[in-house]
Design an enzyme around this catalytic site. Sequence first.
Site, PDB file in Angstrom:
ATOM      1  N   GLU A 207       0.871  -1.176   0.000  1.00  0.00           N
ATOM      2  CA  GLU A 207       0.000   0.000   0.000  1.00  0.00           C
ATOM      3  C   GLU A 207       0.906   1.223   0.000  1.00  0.00           C
ATOM      4  O   GLU A 207       1.408   1.636   1.043  1.00  0.00           O
ATOM      5  CB  GLU A 207      -0.913  -0.015   1.231  1.00  0.00           C
ATOM      6  CG  GLU A 207      -1.830  -1.224   1.318  1.00  0.00           C
ATOM      7  CD  GLU A 207      -2.818  -1.301   0.171  1.00  0.00           C
ATOM      8  OE1 GLU A 207      -3.058  -0.260  -0.483  1.00  0.00           O
ATOM      9  OE2 GLU A 207      -3.341  -2.384  -0.098  1.00  0.00           O
ATOM     10  N   CYS A 241      -2.407   9.306   2.540  1.00  0.00           N
ATOM     11  CA  CYS A 241      -1.901   8.729   1.287  1.00  0.00           C
ATOM     12  C   CYS A 241      -2.859   8.930   0.121  1.00  0.00           C
ATOM     13  O   CYS A 241      -2.438   8.922  -1.035  1.00  0.00           O
ATOM     14  CB  CYS A 241      -1.586   7.246   1.468  1.00  0.00           C
ATOM     15  SG  CYS A 241      -3.004   6.246   1.956  1.00  0.00           S
TER      16      CYS A 241
END
Length: 484
Positions: A207, A241
């Site tokens: 990720e 993010c």
Amino acid sequence: MERQVQRLRQTFRSGRSRPLRFRLQQLEALRRMVQEREKDILAAIAADLSKSELNAYSHEVITILGEIDFMLGNLPELASARPAKKNLLTMMDEAYVQPEPLGVVLIIGAWNYPFVLTLQPLVGAIAAGNAAIVKPSELSENTAKILAELLPQYLDQDLYMIVNGGVEETTELLRQRFDHILYTGNTAVGKIVMEAAAKHLTPVTLELGGKSPCYIDRDCDLDVACRRITWGKYMNCGQTCIAPDYILCEASSQDQIVQKIKDTVKDFYGENVKASPDYERIINLRHFKRIKSLLEGQKIAFGGETDEATRYIAPTILTDVDPNSKVMQEEIFGPILPIVSVKNVEEAINFINDREKPLALYIFSHNNKLIKRVIDETSSGGVTGNDVIMHFTVNSLPFGGVGASGMGAYHGKYSFDTFSHQRPCLLKGLKGESVNKLRYPPNSESKVSWSKFFLLKQFNKGRLQLLLLVCLVAVAAVIVKDQL
């Protein structure tokens, strides 16, 4: 470290983590931990990121509770064997897919949301029946410390453990053999994780991040769009993010967008943003200096104030940004929002496609056809139309990247799948050998013809169809036996 991993592996091999009842008990224990020690957890998150306890709860804790509740409600179904379609050759046999745990997995968390990004993967690992080592980020030291204190009090210590430390400890962990590694963080470290995993052929879920674009169509409610963008961009001081990294819009819309975001910042954080309890700080001095350097040579339309002593960077908007400038070459991961002008949606699509695939993509427009066109003609980890961030909150959607923004996905069912092997099982009887002769040597044209008939026909389980097929196979078996 090797002995610790081996200890978990031995416990896993004993079968302790496999029973459904045990998994549910561990998930319930994890939920109790979150509920009973909520104040301690919130205090740790607040200390790491200068975050109010209300924001810490809404940004992190509530997501974990939702993930646990999803697993508790759906795990019996997720863990059950699923029947598989069969061909004529196997129609009397039992065919199914049985999810099985992978073994001992490694979860490396991130510092920007140190609670949810560390524990949410653990929920999936427990649900799938694995043992797990959890490595929190050393940059969020208070959250790492509270996790190391609490997890052994609530979870089985022979199956789940916390390892704290920095680069040295992480490097040593990566030397060990795991059955899966899930890493959340930046691309540079993601490559290191993948290289280490490759030595053991260990699968990885990465990720990562990237520059998530936000296209604002001129046919759009700018008040709503700018309010939602302001929330998603400056939440957690931009250290998200999937925060919108930059805006793409037509030049005629730029001034309105700047003004509406300025007005929204004042609505959200007041005249003195620095004094707002809802506005966080940059995690450390190194990241502060990196983000501040991105302002050099830029046209600041709003914000730009910084305070090194408190690691404060104001909500900032940049206009007339050169696409080749430094701020457009790396993920910002801070409260700086560049605006890049494009002539139309075609140019916006080309701009996005000329760069690495982002973790998220956002499109604002009244025109759903335009939104779907952008989706169809670009690639990204995830998409939200007419909002930002929110696809992360839907645990029926997979969350993950593509290309440089990562690989694999998790959340809800997808977490269970990530930490499971979908094991195909076929249970045959010892009868029907006359048909099985089709696969035994010597081969012949007749055998190939009959094999095509048996192997290329699928069937469903309707009673009438099943009865007819049984009769058909019986007749075919007699014919095959006579011919062979």
